[in-house]
Design an enzyme around this catalytic site. Structure first.
Site, short mmCIF file in Angstrom:
data_model
loop_
_atom_site.label_atom_id
_atom_site.label_comp_id
_atom_site.label_asym_id
_atom_site.label_seq_id
_atom_site.Cartn_x
_atom_site.Cartn_y
_atom_site.Cartn_z
CE LYS A 1 -3.39 -1.99 2.47
NZ LYS A 1 -4.82 -1.82 2.20
NE ARG B 1 -10.58 -10.85 -0.68
CZ ARG B 1 -11.09 -9.50 -1.47
NH1 ARG B 1 -11.54 -10.19 -2.67
NH2 ARG B 1 -11.22 -8.47 -1.77
#
Length: 493
Positions: free
Chosen positions: A273, A347
């Protein structure tokens, strides 16, 4: 700060007073002895349109009586027939926040006229207590120049104090504090709240509140073949911790399952990021904090329901051991996964946690909650949580629970065309399925829920607040704690 209630002892004196006011109110509070015979200039305020009692309005008035000063905060409730628990909660929170700026040592919250709109004394006690507890919190644990808190006591004033009011008050205090617990966990910096530290805190909470806690270490996680979860965790020097919480309030009854995303820090991995996006990534365990807070409230209030919650806690970091874009990994459920992006890591931890809770803990219904996708923010901003699910009746229950908590949720569809998007030509599934990203991410997790009723909650937009508002404090919001508590309460016998 102490919170209590009183049925109007004439000897009560306060430095601050909160007075709720309806938009269609005709009362000027002239008979309220707490005002020391001072009359509120209600008509003047109305004529000048300085305060009309509309929802969200607040207005401050100060009276001086010798050595004593009384600060009065008028709070607007809107129209009587439109009053809800959340309108009251927001109004009290906003008024309390503004009144605290006056630095009183004691505050009274006058609730008598509220019953004209919200008929239930239980709801009045619960929502007011919740509002005070949640609004009072701020994250300043690491400030070295903290000044002493001047406010010592808040008293809810209500003539109709009965067992219902008392029960509502106690529950409001409990679930308010459980929400604060979740906020604290989210707000703690990642160098303090590691997976190990989180596991230890949950163990202590289990002893304090009355639920069982079991923590699986790396060897046990490997034994269970949680390859998807471990792929995310292996890039960090911090070991993963698989945290299991079990509360049995109805022996022999069915069990509700809760799965919370527990990334105590997310750098994005090799799909790193930008720095600006990493500053708040300590909040990537907002789902974990929600189920931990909910379990604390459920156990503390001794609900007659069985609930099991799991958190696959870890960090997503970068090292020579990190998993890579293009990798194909396995999972506890046996399906293979193509890694399209290492920043779609949540996830991957959730699917092993989901498969575990469904197949090893034998839950009858399951909810997963996670700060999962930026797409959720694109869909609903920071106002509502995205929900998807495979069972209409179960989703109706969570919808009502969110409404009771004053938290917004919006259900997204699961079309067959969306299910096709999570498939991959080189593996069974892909962790990056493209748009609509918030739905496909949820569907990816749902692949491991089996055939039981399942709900996915994406709180990426609602788990964090950039500023104080009403009873929400800047930082972690604790979203989901009260909604999950009310869901469990709805299922209780």
């Amino acid at each position: 700060m102490k919170i209590t209630y009183n049925g109007f002892d004439e000897n009560l004196l306060f430095e601050g007073l909160i007075l709720p006011y309806f938009q269609d109110h005709e009362v000027d509070y002239g008979g309220v002895t707490l005002l020391n015979n001072n009359k509120l200039p209600i008509q003047y305020l109305k004529d000048k349109e300085l305060f009309l009692g509309k929802k969200g309005e607040v207005h401050s008035i100060s009276f001086s009586d010798g050595d004593r000063n009384l600060d009065v905060m008028l709070i607007g409730l809107g129209k009587k027939e439109e009053l809800t628990g959340n309108v009251l909660r927001k109004a009290v929170g906003k008024g309390y926040r503004e009144l605290k700026k006056k630095k009183p040592t004691s505050i009274g919250v006058y609730l008598n006229h509220v019953v004209e709109g919200l008929k239930c004394s239980y709801a009045i006690g619960r929502n007011t207590a919740e509002a005070i507890v949640m609004t009072d919190y701020k994250f300043d644990s690491y400030k070295t120049d903290n000044k002493k808190e001047l406010l010592e006591e808040v008293t809810l004033l209500f003539d109709g104090i009965d067992e219902e009011f008392k029960n509502g008050f106690e529950e409001g205090i409990s679930i308010g504090n459980s929400t604060i617990l979740a906020r604290v966990l989210v707000n703690e910096p990642a160098n303090v709240l590691t997976p190990t530290d989180l596991a230890e805190r949950v163990k202590n909470l289990g002893v304090e509140k009355g639920f069982e806690v079991e923590v699986y270490e790396l060897e046990k996680i490997q034994e269970l073949k949680m390859e998807s979860y471990l792929s995310v965790a292996k890039g960090s020097a911090e070991p993963p911790k698989f945290i299991i919480m079990r509360y049995t309030g109805n022996p022999g009854g069915e069990t509700l399952g809760l799965v919370g995303k527990g990334l105590t820090y997310d750098s994005g991995g090799l799909s790193i990021k930008p720095t600006k996006s990493m500053n708040t990534m300590k909040n990537d365990m907002g789902g974990a904090s929600a189920v931990i807070g909910a379990m604390s409230a459920i156990a503390e209030n001794k609900l007659k329901v069985n609930v099991t919650a799991v958190v696959a806690a870890c960090e997503n970091m970068i090292s020579g051991r990190s998993y890579k874009p293009g990798d194909i990994i396995g999972s506890m459920g046996g399906k293979t996964i193509f890694i399209g992006n290492t920043d779609a890591e949540g996830r991957l931890t959730l699917i092993d946690a989901m498969y575990y809770i469904v197949n090893h803990e034998k839950v009858a219904k399951v909810v997963d909650i996670a700060t999962l996708t930026g797409a959720a923010i694109h869909c609903l901003g920071h106002t509502a949580t995205v929900g998807i699910g495979n069972d209409d009746e179960f989703f109706d229950m969570i919808d009502k629970s969110f409404n009771k908590a004053g938290e917004n949720i919006w259900r997204m569809p699961i079309f067959e065309e969306y299910k096709e998007l999570v498939k991959h030509s080189e593996a069974d599934l892909t962790n990056v399925a493209g748009s609509p990203g918030t739905i496909t991410a949820g569907i990816f997790v749902g692949e491991f829920a089996g055939d039981i009723p399942w709900i996915h909650l994406d709180i990426a937009g609602t788990a964090w607040a950039e500023k104080d508002k009403d009873y929400i404090s800047k930082g972690g919001t604790g979203v989901g704690v009260r909604s999950l508590y009310y869901l469990a309460k709805e299922m209780a016998e």
